[in-house]
Design a protein around this motif. Structure first.
Motif, PDB file in Angstrom:
ATOM      1  N   VAL A  10     -31.376  35.268  45.726  1.00 44.91           N
ATOM      2  CA  VAL A  10     -31.696  35.889  44.432  1.00 44.91           C
ATOM      3  C   VAL A  10     -33.140  36.386  44.469  1.00 44.91           C
ATOM      4  CG1 VAL A  10     -31.807  35.544  41.925  1.00 44.91           C
ATOM      5  CG2 VAL A  10     -30.227  34.155  43.294  1.00 44.91           C
ATOM      6  N   VAL A  11     -33.342  37.602  43.970  1.00 46.21           N
ATOM      7  CA  VAL A  11     -34.708  38.085  43.754  1.00 46.21           C
ATOM      8  C   VAL A  11     -34.926  38.214  42.251  1.00 46.21           C
ATOM      9  CG1 VAL A  11     -36.224  40.109  43.924  1.00 46.21           C
ATOM     10  CG2 VAL A  11     -35.043  39.264  45.953  1.00 46.21           C
ATOM     11  N   ILE A  12     -36.004  37.592  41.771  1.00 43.56           N
ATOM     12  CA  ILE A  12     -36.383  37.714  40.357  1.00 43.56           C
ATOM     13  C   ILE A  12     -37.569  38.664  40.285  1.00 43.56           C
ATOM     14  CG2 ILE A  12     -37.320  36.477  38.370  1.00 43.56           C
ATOM     15  CD1 ILE A  12     -35.845  33.982  39.375  1.00 43.56           C
ATOM     16  N   ILE A  13     -37.471  39.655  39.418  1.00 48.03           N
ATOM     17  CA  ILE A  13     -38.572  40.618  39.285  1.00 48.03           C
ATOM     18  C   ILE A  13     -39.365  40.259  38.036  1.00 48.03           C
ATOM     19  CG2 ILE A  13     -39.166  43.068  39.054  1.00 48.03           C
ATOM     20  CD1 ILE A  13     -36.350  43.684  40.244  1.00 48.03           C
ATOM     21  N   GLY A  14     -40.560  39.753  38.213  1.00 44.32           N
ATOM     22  CA  GLY A  14     -41.413  39.424  37.077  1.00 44.32           C
ATOM     23  C   GLY A  14     -41.767  37.952  37.028  1.00 44.32           C
ATOM     24  N   GLY A  15     -43.075  37.679  36.974  1.00 46.13           N
ATOM     25  CA  GLY A  15     -43.545  36.288  37.013  1.00 46.13           C
ATOM     26  C   GLY A  15     -44.252  35.878  35.742  1.00 46.13           C
ATOM     27  N   GLY A  16     -43.593  36.103  34.596  1.00 50.32           N
ATOM     28  CA  GLY A  16     -44.070  35.505  33.341  1.00 50.32           C
ATOM     29  C   GLY A  16     -43.386  34.163  33.162  1.00 50.32           C
ATOM     30  N   ALA A  17     -43.507  33.609  31.966  1.00 57.61           N
ATOM     31  CA  ALA A  17     -42.913  32.297  31.703  1.00 57.61           C
ATOM     32  C   ALA A  17     -41.409  32.329  31.980  1.00 57.61           C
ATOM     33  CB  ALA A  17     -43.164  31.904  30.248  1.00 57.61           C
ATOM     34  N   VAL A  18     -40.750  33.433  31.630  1.00 55.98           N
ATOM     35  CA  VAL A  18     -39.289  33.481  31.757  1.00 55.98           C
ATOM     36  C   VAL A  18     -38.862  33.602  33.224  1.00 55.98           C
ATOM     37  CG1 VAL A  18     -37.225  34.782  31.142  1.00 55.98           C
ATOM     38  CG2 VAL A  18     -39.013  34.406  29.430  1.00 55.98           C
ATOM     39  N   GLY A  19     -39.542  34.478  33.982  1.00 48.95           N
ATOM     40  CA  GLY A  19     -39.197  34.609  35.407  1.00 48.95           C
ATOM     41  C   GLY A  19     -39.415  33.288  36.126  1.00 48.95           C
ATOM     42  N   ALA A  20     -40.549  32.620  35.812  1.00 51.07           N
ATOM     43  CA  ALA A  20     -40.856  31.350  36.490  1.00 51.07           C
ATOM     44  C   ALA A  20     -39.815  30.291  36.124  1.00 51.07           C
ATOM     45  CB  ALA A  20     -42.261  30.887  36.096  1.00 51.07           C
ATOM     46  N   SER A  21     -39.407  30.263  34.863  1.00 48.17           N
ATOM     47  CA  SER A  21     -38.411  29.273  34.451  1.00 48.17           C
ATOM     48  C   SER A  21     -37.056  29.564  35.104  1.00 48.17           C
ATOM     49  CB  SER A  21     -38.271  29.282  32.923  1.00 48.17           C
ATOM     50  OG  SER A  21     -37.277  28.382  32.523  1.00 48.17           O
ATOM     51  N   SER A  22     -36.740  30.843  35.239  1.00 43.14           N
ATOM     52  CA  SER A  22     -35.476  31.203  35.896  1.00 43.14           C
ATOM     53  C   SER A  22     -35.489  30.716  37.343  1.00 43.14           C
ATOM     54  CB  SER A  22     -35.268  32.722  35.862  1.00 43.14           C
ATOM     55  OG  SER A  22     -35.264  33.175  34.527  1.00 43.14           O
ATOM     56  N   LEU A  23     -36.619  30.934  38.006  1.00 43.86           N
ATOM     57  CA  LEU A  23     -36.730  30.503  39.406  1.00 43.86           C
ATOM     58  C   LEU A  23     -36.612  28.980  39.498  1.00 43.86           C
ATOM     59  CD1 LEU A  23     -37.426  31.785  42.263  1.00 43.86           C
ATOM     60  CD2 LEU A  23     -39.747  30.943  41.876  1.00 43.86           C
ATOM     61  N   TYR A  24     -37.291  28.295  38.594  1.00 38.24           N
ATOM     62  CA  TYR A  24     -37.274  26.830  38.600  1.00 38.24           C
ATOM     63  C   TYR A  24     -35.844  26.311  38.402  1.00 38.24           C
ATOM     64  CZ  TYR A  24     -38.006  22.067  36.821  1.00 38.24           C
ATOM     65  OH  TYR A  24     -37.943  20.716  36.616  1.00 38.24           O
ATOM     66  N   LEU A 156     -47.913  26.409  31.462  1.00 42.34           N
ATOM     67  CA  LEU A 156     -46.450  26.245  31.485  1.00 42.34           C
ATOM     68  C   LEU A 156     -45.855  27.042  32.652  1.00 42.34           C
ATOM     69  CD1 LEU A 156     -43.633  25.549  30.264  1.00 42.34           C
ATOM     70  CD2 LEU A 156     -43.857  27.604  28.851  1.00 42.34           C
ATOM     71  N   THR A 157     -46.306  28.295  32.786  1.00 41.07           N
ATOM     72  CA  THR A 157     -45.767  29.153  33.848  1.00 41.07           C
ATOM     73  C   THR A 157     -46.106  28.571  35.221  1.00 41.07           C
ATOM     74  OG1 THR A 157     -46.167  30.982  32.348  1.00 41.07           O
ATOM     75  CG2 THR A 157     -45.667  31.562  34.622  1.00 41.07           C
ATOM     76  N   GLN A 158     -47.351  28.117  35.341  1.00 40.75           N
ATOM     77  CA  GLN A 158     -47.756  27.554  36.646  1.00 40.75           C
ATOM     78  C   GLN A 158     -46.972  26.276  36.967  1.00 40.75           C
ATOM     79  OE1 GLN A 158     -49.405  29.194  38.713  1.00 40.75           O
ATOM     80  NE2 GLN A 158     -50.599  30.692  37.519  1.00 40.75           N
ATOM     81  N   ALA A 159     -46.704  25.492  35.930  1.00 38.66           N
ATOM     82  CA  ALA A 159     -45.952  24.246  36.164  1.00 38.66           C
ATOM     83  C   ALA A 159     -44.530  24.581  36.625  1.00 38.66           C
ATOM     84  CB  ALA A 159     -45.903  23.414  34.882  1.00 38.66           C
ATOM     85  N   LEU A 160     -43.918  25.549  35.964  1.00 40.05           N
ATOM     86  CA  LEU A 160     -42.556  25.948  36.363  1.00 40.05           C
ATOM     87  C   LEU A 160     -42.578  26.509  37.787  1.00 40.05           C
ATOM     88  CD1 LEU A 160     -41.584  27.588  32.961  1.00 40.05           C
ATOM     89  CD2 LEU A 160     -40.407  25.621  33.975  1.00 40.05           C
ATOM     90  N   ALA A 161     -43.621  27.293  38.074  1.00 48.11           N
ATOM     91  CA  ALA A 161     -43.748  27.884  39.410  1.00 48.11           C
ATOM     92  C   ALA A 161     -43.912  26.780  40.465  1.00 48.11           C
ATOM     93  CB  ALA A 161     -44.934  28.844  39.442  1.00 48.11           C
TER      94      ALA A 161
END
Ligand SMILES: Cc1cc2nc3c(=O)[nH]c(=O)nc-3n(C[C@H](O)[C@H](O)[C@H](O)COP(=O)(O)OP(=O)(O)OC[C@H]3O[C@@H](n4cnc5c(N)ncnc54)[C@H](O)[C@@H]3O)c2cc1C
Length: 815
Positions: A10-24, A156-161
């Motif tokens: 999977v490739v996620i495009i975008g590293g805001g809170a939502v992209g990071a949470s999706s990746l997590y 929050l984003t960094q923690a999810l990342a």
């Protein structure tokens, strides 16, 4: 050298809170081979400057669920991923200025309780004890949410990342996605660092989602608003109070004045949603920049003046504080203000998790939902409110801008059932729109199509003011009653433009449908209801199957279900199928003619064989024009649906209307239809019918053909049948007060919550308030007395026999 892998699942495009949470969440689900591509640093979009409020409140069940999940995740995330964060759970007080607002709060308290949250209603004195600086003029009460709080969005984003990376997922920063193409059933994603191939792709590009969507040939329905908050200097009284109390003030939301006020260290943060709001990047003289990373718009304090003054009257210590900073950033809006989470319409193996207006408080839940979509193709909770397919082809930029401005300016507004919001209207008009408008039709759009809701008479109050109630009564009530009674005693006609329609034709079509639906496929010349289950046996959708020939069908479904249902069919159509599957919605129209005199009317104007029974259809002529006359009635009376080519609608309507006058024919609207159908126990899509329930829980066993060797969902349904259902669909009559039960009202028995309503209305033919709902199976026994909580008050309700309240043996339908 590029560190871009050549391949990822999977490739996620975008590293805001939502992209990071999706990746997590993908990594947590065991899909570690995922890569997030961010064009700048993580958080560079809307996330870095967000205020970070994390409310759980929502008047939507699914959004509340998502936010509840986020709040509980955030409480433990720091420990889970070993990344300490600033997350303050301060609680919040939501102020109400009217009786209707308190009713809304009480409903939310009920929904919250059902989701395990202990929300509460406060009196003015209780508000002051929690918030000593508050003036309580004009207030009728407040909602207290002990779970509300604020979080640092970047942390929050960094923690999810970090959590995602620790599980093996990758994040590549400063790697903008510049293009996408499909090759050998894979996506090839281009970046300046090279290409990466993947099975699935997720657009999590925030306010750039529309630009990213274009790379996939998708026009994302969205626009961008400017949203501001003002930070104030330290206020000595607040500092003193806070130090003594040992905690912060709860967050205050004055929803009727449309702003929030939050303690920020020992100062304040004021964030209004202004009526005089401003869209950005929507005109040629204000083009969207290629890159807006970590940037803000210029302050626009004039727009905030009214809100500032109002807030100072509410919390006077604010008037003593100096203004320290204004943050004015881009915030994306979909036309209804909800995000887009789910399959990217029309694009294979592509998903959206974008256009969040509350992306900080929703990121946690959104990541869970997105990960389920990708890994399982379905979600635990029914998430139609956020499904990208709820929009179809009518959402051009003018529409998105008009709706975005409307929603932003009414972000905290109450959504009363008889108020049909005015922005972005008239996108799709029936050929007889003007005729029915002249008859008094009050319109509301369904999938862009304007449909009559009820017919006003001269002198009826059709103002917005008159609609500001949750109550049954209002200028519409007598008219809806008259329309229902006309259908009961004579005949009614309802124009239904935009009924979704799919044509399936060719060898193998019947066999394929048989394997897809739970029940039997009708014989040629007949029509029947079909239920589509997923592998868990849950209700994906309901369609009417009209069999024209052995291997030729029209499938008819709700207007709003158009893209959703068509994709379900497309997804399950074998690649080598000999039959065709086409969406022919745009070519046809439908009018419902129903009531005991409908046969007399048709006899005068058509050559049809009107003795043909219920659930049949035939080709006939009315006024020399061909139509398909279908002997069904969602209103539960003798009747026909008249399906025609769109161009023939007006001629058919005029002929039926003229012939019907001496038989007492009246126009009726969707409000009357909803009352009529609920008396028959007919389910409505995405209320009574949703993936929150299985086909058996939904009481639809008579639409299950167990003798078929196989059909989708059969194994799960067989298991459930053996074990017995935990809850069951019931019809309830309710000794209601001035309001009928709205969606998701809680059911009580012996002091315990035992279920929920899925729809409610007044039945004018039976003279009762009716609710459909899901009840604990042991209580789903006819005659059982329970209680329904409606806007905070409990009313007696009785479980009815498993049959329609009106015309239980369908004699009027078969007449
Ligand atoms: C002033 C203000 C206050 C707010 N306060 C709150 C609040 O209190 N609570 C709340 O819940 N919400 C709040 N919001 C909303 C919140 O900021 C957003 O909903 C949230 O940040 C959206 O997160 P996201 O991950 O979807 O998008 P974003 O944070 O915008 O992330 C998208 C990312 O995609 C990247 N990107 C774009 N194009 C590409 C490309 N081609 N290739 C690679 N990467 C790309 C961007 O650089 C960006 O980092 C506020 C918004 C504003 C403006």
């Amino acid at each position: 050298m590029s560190n871009l892998p050549s391949h990822a699942r999977v490739v996620i495009i975008g590293g805001g809170a939502v992209g990071a949470s999706s990746l997590y969440h993908l990594a947590k689900a065991g899909w570690a081979d995922c890569v997030l591509l961010e064009k700048n640093e993580l958080t560079a979009g809307s996330t870095w400057h967000a205020a970070g409020n994390v409310p759980t409140f929502s008047s939507s069940w699914s959004i509340m669920n998502m936010q509840r999940y986020s709040a509980s995740l955030y409480r433990e995330l720091g420990t889970l991923v070993d990344y300490p964060m600033n997350y303050h759970v301060t609680g919040s007080i939501r102020l109400g200025h009217s009786k209707e607002r308190l009713q809304e709060f009480k409903r939310v308290v009920g929904m919250g309780r059902y989701q395990g949250m202990d929300l509460d209603i406060l009196t003015p004195d209780e508000m002051r004890s929690r918030y000593p600086f508050l003036e309580t003029h004009e207030l009728t009460g407040a909602l207290y949410d002990p779970y509300d709080g604020d979080i640092d969005p970047a942390q929050l984003t960094q923690a999810l990342a970090k959590g995602a990376r620790d599980l093996g997922a990758k994040i590549i920063r400063f790697c903008p996605v510049t293009g996408a193409r499909r090759e050998n059933d894979e996506w090839v994603i281009s970046t300046p660092q090279g290409e990466i191939r993947c099975e699935y792709v997720v657009n999590a590009a925030g306010y750039y989602a529309r630009e990213v969507g274009k790379m996939f040939g998708r026009d994302v329905p969205m626009m961008v608003m400017s949203h501001q908050y003002i930070l104030f200097d330290e206020i000595p009284e607040l500092a003193a109070w806070s130090k003594e109390a040992g905690h912060k003030l709860p967050l205050l939301r004055d929803v009727d004045s449309s702003y929030y006020l939050r303690q920020e260290k020992y100062g304040m943060n004021l964030g209004p949603y202004e009526k005089n709001c401003r869209a950005h990047w929507v005109t040629p003289d204000d083009p969207m920049p290629e890159d807006f990373s970590f940037q803000l718009f210029a302050d626009d304090l004039e727009r905030l003046e009214w809100y500032l003054n109002d807030a100072v009257e509410r919390v006077p210590i604010l008037g003593t504080a100096g203004l320290s900073r204004v943050i004015n950033g881009p915030i994306p809006y979909a036309p209804d203000g909800n995000p887009l989470i789910g399959p990217m319409p029309g694009v294979p193996n592509a998903f959206e998790a974008c256009v969040f207006t509350f992306g900080i408080c929703q990121a946690g839940g959104a990541g869970k939902v997105l990960a389920e979509w990708v890994t399982e193709g379905q979600t635990e909770w029914d998430m139609w409110s956020c499904d990208p397919r709820r929009y179809t082809d009518y959402t051009d930029q003018d529409y998105c801008i008009a709706k975005g401005m409307e929603i932003y300016g009414h972000e905290y507004a109450m959504h009363f059932p008889k108020y049909y919001w005015p922005a972005g209207r008239g996108k799709k008009l029936s050929p007889i729109h003007d005729r029915i408008a002249a008859l008094g039709a009050q319109f509301k759009p369904y999938n862009g199509w304007e449909r009559a809701m009820w017919y006003a008479k001269p002198g009826d109050d059709t103002s917005e003011q008159a609609t500001q109630t949750w109550g049954r009564e209002g200028p519409w009530a007598r008219r809806i009653e008259e329309e229902c009674l006309a259908v009961r005693d004579a005949a009614g006609i309802l124009d239904l433009p935009g009924f979704s329609r799919f044509r399936i034709k060719g060898e193998g079509a019947r066999e394929w449908l048989t394997g897809l639906i739970t029940g039997r496929v009708p014989k040629p010349g007949r029509i029947g209801l079909a239920y589509f289950a997923d592998d868990k046996g849950r209700i994906v959708t309901e369609m009417s199957v009209m069999a024209i020939e052995e291997d030729f069908f029209f499938l008819i479904t709700a207007a709003t279900a158009q893209w959703h249902d068509f994709e379900w069919l497309q997804k399950h159509r074998p690649a080598d199928a000999a039959f065709t599957l086409d969406d022919v919605t745009a070519n046809f129209s439908c009018q419902i003619l129903t009531g005991p005199r409908s046969r007399d009317i048709l006899a005068e104007i058509s050559d049809a064989d009107l003795t043909k029974g219920w659930l049949t259809h035939q080709t006939a002529q009315i006024a020399g024009r061909y139509c398909q006359l279908v002997r069904v009635s969602f209103a539960g009376e003798l009747g026909w649906e008249i399906h025609t080519k769109v161009d023939e609608t007006a001629a058919i309507f005029d002929t039926v209307w003229a012939a019907g006058q001496k038989h007492g024919l009246k126009p009726f609207g969707m409000e009357a239809l909803d009352s009529l159908r609920i008396e028959k126990g007919y389910r409505a899509w995405k209320g009574d019918l949703s993936t929150d329930y299985t086909v058996l829980q939904g009481g639809l066993e008579r639409f299950v053909d167990w003798s078929k060797p196989t059909f989708k969902g059969k194994a799960a349904l067989e298991r459930e049948k053996q074990q017995g259902v935990s809850k069951r669909f019931v019809t309830l009559t309710v000794e209601a007060g001035e309001c009928d039960a709205p969606y998701m009202s809680t059911l009580w028995s012996g002091g315990e919550v035992v279920g929920e309503t899925t729809s409610g209305n007044w039945g004018y033919r039976v003279g009762k308030s009716i609710a459909l709902g899901m009840l604990r199976a042991d209580l789903a026994v006819p005659g059982q007395e329970i209680e329904v909580e409606i806007f905070g008050e409990r009313f007696k309700a009785i479980v009815q026999l498993d049959q329609p309240l009106w015309d239980p043996s369908n004699e009027r339908l078969r007449a």
